[in-house]
Design an enzyme around this catalytic site. Structure first.
Site, PDB file in Angstrom:
ATOM      1  N   ASP A 134       0.747  -1.266   0.054  1.00  0.00           N
ATOM      2  CA  ASP A 134       0.042   0.002   0.026  1.00  0.00           C
ATOM      3  C   ASP A 134       0.987   1.301   0.012  1.00  0.00           C
ATOM      4  OD1 ASP A 134      -2.202  -1.614   0.180  1.00  0.00           O
ATOM      5  OD2 ASP A 134      -2.482  -1.695   2.268  1.00  0.00           O
ATOM      6  N   LYS A 135       0.458   2.194  -0.450  1.00  0.00           N
ATOM      7  CA  LYS A 135       1.113   3.531  -0.730  1.00  0.00           C
ATOM      8  C   LYS A 135       1.740   4.112   0.573  1.00  0.00           C
ATOM      9  CE  LYS A 135       0.455   8.491  -2.373  1.00  0.00           C
ATOM     10  NZ  LYS A 135      -0.126   9.357  -3.043  1.00  0.00           N
TER      11      LYS A 135
END
Length: 301
Positions: A134-135
């Site tokens: 995830d970012k």
């Protein structure tokens, strides 16, 4: 007419996919039409789009320069931001991704880990991220630099041969190690996962080991072993037991800038070929500063 001799890096892929990349990603219908009209040959013979290319095959495209120019994509430029390399050889890069950076570029071509890597290497083959984070999750990302490495690594990941160990800061006290199992489903509209103990869904298996309880902040530093690779699996599993990650607002955590999750270690099995340098090795990315801030307090084991 364009003539290409297939290299080791281009082998073991379908003919239609090779042509699609070669021409700058024209409509798939155009590639299929060329195949039907025998405007694409392999070793002097008509070939089906599903034909698997091998090293040394000679591919000919009977296409005019004007048509080829129409499909040719303009040269892309990629940002040359920082890339923290944990390990690298001619075939693979292991990178330590920072928080706030996407692994893949978005449609607008914004900053990303893969974009930065392409900015550092001049290659016809775009690096492929084998695992996704995830970012706002930090840590180890495996990037293949040639096609055979991408294929071999993808199979290892699919067969769960690569051990993945994370660090996470969970809210509340977790006093003992636990094996968390359940069924995983994903709400794609809300981009959120859910773990249930029964019902439909894919199996999700996570093992957590408490390393330290920080009494002053009521937080537990966890070592997390990911046995299946479902989307948001760790985040949803910790929410399901009432101990969400600190900063993971989407899954019930308190604000802290980001969810405190870090891909800490990758352990590879015995390997050969293009992955021989990774054989039986463990690679570690140290956790970022925010982990140290939230865990460097008086503690009890």
């Amino acid at each position: 007419m364009q003539k290409t001799t297939i290299t080791a890096n281009e082998a073991n892929q379908r003919l239609d996919k090779f042509i699609h990349r070669r021409l700058g990603r024209p409509p798939k219908s155009f590639v299929q039409k060329m195949l039907r009209k025998k405007n694409i040959t392999v070793n002097g013979r008509k070939a089906d789009g599903a034909f698997m290319l091998a090293e040394g095959d000679v591919v000919k495209l009977f296409i005019s320069e004007k048509t080829a120019e129409k499909f040719a994509a303009p040269a892309k430029t990629f940002p040359k931001g920082d890339v923290v390399v944990v390990y690298e050889d001619n075939y693979v890069s292991l990178l330590n991704k920072p928080a706030g950076l996407s692994v893949q570029p978005d449609i607008a071509g914004g900053d990303s880990l893969i974009g930065r890597l392409r900015g550092h290497y001049n290659s016809d083959f775009a690096p492929v991220a084998i695992n996704r984070l995830d970012k706002n999750t930090t840590g180890l990302v495996i990037c293949a630099k040639i096609l055979p490495a991408a294929q071999a690594l993808s199979k290892l990941m699919h067969d769960r041969k690569i051990q993945k160990i994370y660090l996470g800061v969970a809210q509340g006290e977790i006093a003992m190690r636990m094996t968390l199992q359940g069924t995983h489903t994903k709400d794609r509209e809300r981009n959120i996962a859910k773990i249930a103990h029964d019902g439909d869904g894919k199996a999700a298996h996570t093992h957590i080991v408490p390393l330290k309880y920080c009494a002053t902040k009521d937080l537990t530093l966890l070592e997390i072993h990911l046995h299946t690779g479902r989307s948001h699996q760790i985040r949803a599993h910790l929410q399901s037991i009432g101990h969400p990650l600190l900063g993971d607002i989407k899954y019930g955590g308190k604000k802290a800038g980001r969810q405190l999750l870090h891909a800490h270690q990758l352990i590879f099995p015995k390997l050969d070929g293009v992955l021989a340098n990774l054989s039986n090795k463990t690679f570690t990315a140290p956790p970022p500063l925010d982990f140290l801030i939230y865990t460097k307090t008086s503690s009890k084991q």
